[in-house]
Design an enzyme around this catalytic site. Structure first.
Site, PDB file in Angstrom:
ATOM      1  N   THR A  19       0.615  -1.359  -0.151  1.00 13.67           N
ATOM      2  CA  THR A  19       0.020   0.100  -0.015  1.00 13.67           C
ATOM      3  C   THR A  19       0.770   1.271   0.109  1.00 13.67           C
ATOM      4  O   THR A  19       0.217   2.317   0.433  1.00 13.67           O
ATOM      5  CB  THR A  19      -0.894  -0.026   1.115  1.00 13.67           C
ATOM      6  OG1 THR A  19      -0.030  -0.034   2.317  1.00 13.67           O
ATOM      7  CG2 THR A  19      -2.032  -1.138   1.285  1.00 13.67           C
ATOM      8  N   ASP A  48      -0.263  -5.419   3.321  1.00 15.98           N
ATOM      9  CA  ASP A  48       0.829  -4.549   4.067  1.00 15.98           C
ATOM     10  C   ASP A  48       0.693  -3.287   4.007  1.00 15.98           C
ATOM     11  O   ASP A  48       0.643  -2.692   2.797  1.00 15.98           O
ATOM     12  CB  ASP A  48       2.235  -5.036   3.295  1.00 15.98           C
ATOM     13  CG  ASP A  48       3.424  -4.341   4.015  1.00 15.98           C
ATOM     14  OD1 ASP A  48       3.980  -4.855   5.144  1.00 15.98           O
ATOM     15  OD2 ASP A  48       3.888  -3.415   3.348  1.00 15.98           O
ATOM     16  N   TYR A  53       3.542   5.278   5.624  1.00 14.79           N
ATOM     17  CA  TYR A  53       3.109   5.632   4.346  1.00 14.79           C
ATOM     18  C   TYR A  53       2.097   6.850   4.476  1.00 14.79           C
ATOM     19  O   TYR A  53       1.149   6.528   5.197  1.00 14.79           O
ATOM     20  CB  TYR A  53       2.470   4.239   3.729  1.00 14.79           C
ATOM     21  CG  TYR A  53       3.202   3.080   3.583  1.00 14.79           C
ATOM     22  CD1 TYR A  53       4.787   3.164   3.628  1.00 14.79           C
ATOM     23  CD2 TYR A  53       2.818   1.756   3.377  1.00 14.79           C
ATOM     24  CE1 TYR A  53       5.540   2.265   3.336  1.00 14.79           C
ATOM     25  CE2 TYR A  53       3.654   0.736   3.061  1.00 14.79           C
ATOM     26  CZ  TYR A  53       4.823   0.889   3.488  1.00 14.79           C
ATOM     27  OH  TYR A  53       5.872  -0.115   3.017  1.00 14.79           O
ATOM     28  N   GLN A 160       8.883 -13.188  13.076  1.00 11.36           N
ATOM     29  CA  GLN A 160       7.878 -13.903  12.054  1.00 11.36           C
ATOM     30  C   GLN A 160       8.491 -13.748  10.822  1.00 11.36           C
ATOM     31  O   GLN A 160       8.109 -14.726  10.001  1.00 11.36           O
ATOM     32  CB  GLN A 160       6.664 -13.976  12.313  1.00 11.36           C
ATOM     33  CG  GLN A 160       6.070 -14.086  13.900  1.00 11.36           C
ATOM     34  CD  GLN A 160       6.337 -15.614  14.115  1.00 11.36           C
ATOM     35  OE1 GLN A 160       5.968 -16.501  13.296  1.00 11.36           O
ATOM     36  NE2 GLN A 160       6.992 -15.971  15.170  1.00 11.36           N
ATOM     37  N   TYR A 191       9.584  -6.960  -0.851  1.00 10.08           N
ATOM     38  CA  TYR A 191       8.631  -5.852  -1.168  1.00 10.08           C
ATOM     39  C   TYR A 191       9.435  -5.434  -2.552  1.00 10.08           C
ATOM     40  O   TYR A 191      10.585  -5.707  -2.892  1.00 10.08           O
ATOM     41  CB  TYR A 191       8.789  -4.554  -0.167  1.00 10.08           C
ATOM     42  CG  TYR A 191      10.210  -3.842   0.250  1.00 10.08           C
ATOM     43  CD1 TYR A 191      10.624  -3.066  -0.558  1.00 10.08           C
ATOM     44  CD2 TYR A 191      10.752  -4.303   1.597  1.00 10.08           C
ATOM     45  CE1 TYR A 191      11.897  -2.315  -0.119  1.00 10.08           C
ATOM     46  CE2 TYR A 191      11.965  -3.666   1.895  1.00 10.08           C
ATOM     47  CZ  TYR A 191      12.553  -2.759   1.074  1.00 10.08           C
ATOM     48  OH  TYR A 191      13.813  -2.133   1.220  1.00 10.08           O
TER      49      TYR A 191
END
Length: 277
Positions: A19, A48, A53, A160, A191
């Site tokens: 995003t 995500d 952002y 994780q 990404y």
């Protein structure tokens, strides 16, 4: 859709939705919302985002997109390094929860390493986990020395994922970091899997896609998804392109096709591809 097992044993989709830059242009908001909702409809439920952002605008957009269907989404968001202190991370998490309009974050990541000691950030993540604010935690943009330090700390084995720059032209992690992560069964969340669309104009990739009846983005994503322990989070604001991206999850490249792509993008002999992550 192919899924990836997190170290905790939970399965998440191998293909998600990024995003970055979403929510920043009012005229695109309706289309961005439609894209995110279509992704959920098609089973692309890994979403995500980050407080960085648009300084929260992307999180607010995601919160609107998942209203009424929160349980369908696996939400990932990230905390700024300067907010990653024990108290700062907890305050930042609360702000993210409000923007996302949810009571929990599925996976909370340190966006990159800053000046706050990793041990303190881990303590904050564990406190948030115990409070039910986050379900899991991880990191982003940490190199191998950072990961080795993290692994030695209390709570380090609870990480994780490591979200990293990884695509056909950005393969520096393959030399040491990726093998280290694989040994410990920590998946990579890749990404910029199509290099912010620059890969789509790369002659080698466009030629490969033409020869094998697929779109360039699908070829780049299928290459990533063929790799063990790798998720990809392409970003698009166009529902039709999202549908094309999701189709890549069903495109199992043959050994010959993978070798062809590797040959097209392999660094010159004797060089090491070191990327800025």
């Amino acid at each position: 859709m192919k899924s990836i097992l997190l170290p905790c044993g939970e399965a998440v989709p191998a293909l998600g939705m990024g995003t970055w830059c979403m929510g920043e242009t009012p005229g695109r908001r309706a289309q961005e919302l439609a894209t995110l909702r279509r992704g959920l409809d098609l089973g692309c439920t890994l979403v995500d985002t980050a407080e960085m952002y648009g300084e929260g605008l992307a999180e607010a957009l995601v919160g609107e997109a998942i209203q009424g269907r929160r349980d369908e989404a696996f939400l990932v968001t990230k905390v700024y390094p300067h907010n990653a202190s024990f108290a700062g991370a907890q305050a930042a998490c609360e702000r993210s929860l409000r923007r996302l309009k949810t009571e929990r974050i599925d996976l909370y990541l340190l966006h990159w390493r800053g000046n706050v000691p990793l041990a303190e950030t881990l303590r904050a993540f564990q406190a948030l986990q115990q409070a039910g604010k986050i379900r899991h935690y991880g990191v982003s943009n940490l190199d191998i020395s950072d990961m080795e330090e993290l692994w030695s700390l209390p709570g380090g084995h609870g990480v994780q994922t490591n979200q990293l720059l990884y695509n056909l032209t950005r393969r520096g992690i393959e030399w040491d970091l990726l093998p280290w992560l694989r040994e410990r069964r920590i998946p990579v969340m890749a990404y910029s899997p199509i290099e912010q669309a620059r890969l789509l104009r790369q002659p080698g990739l466009t030629g490969f896609a033409q020869r094998h009846g697929m779109r360039p983005a699908q070829a780049a994503l299928a290459w990533l998804l063929a790799r063990d322990g790798v998720m990809a989070i392409p970003k698009t604001s166009h529902p039709d392109r999202l549908t094309e991206n999701i189709a890549a999850a069903d495109m199992a490249l043959s050994g010959e096709q993978l070798a062809e792509l590797d040959a097209l993008f392999r660094p010159p002999s004797g060089t090491v591809a070191l990327d800025m992550i």
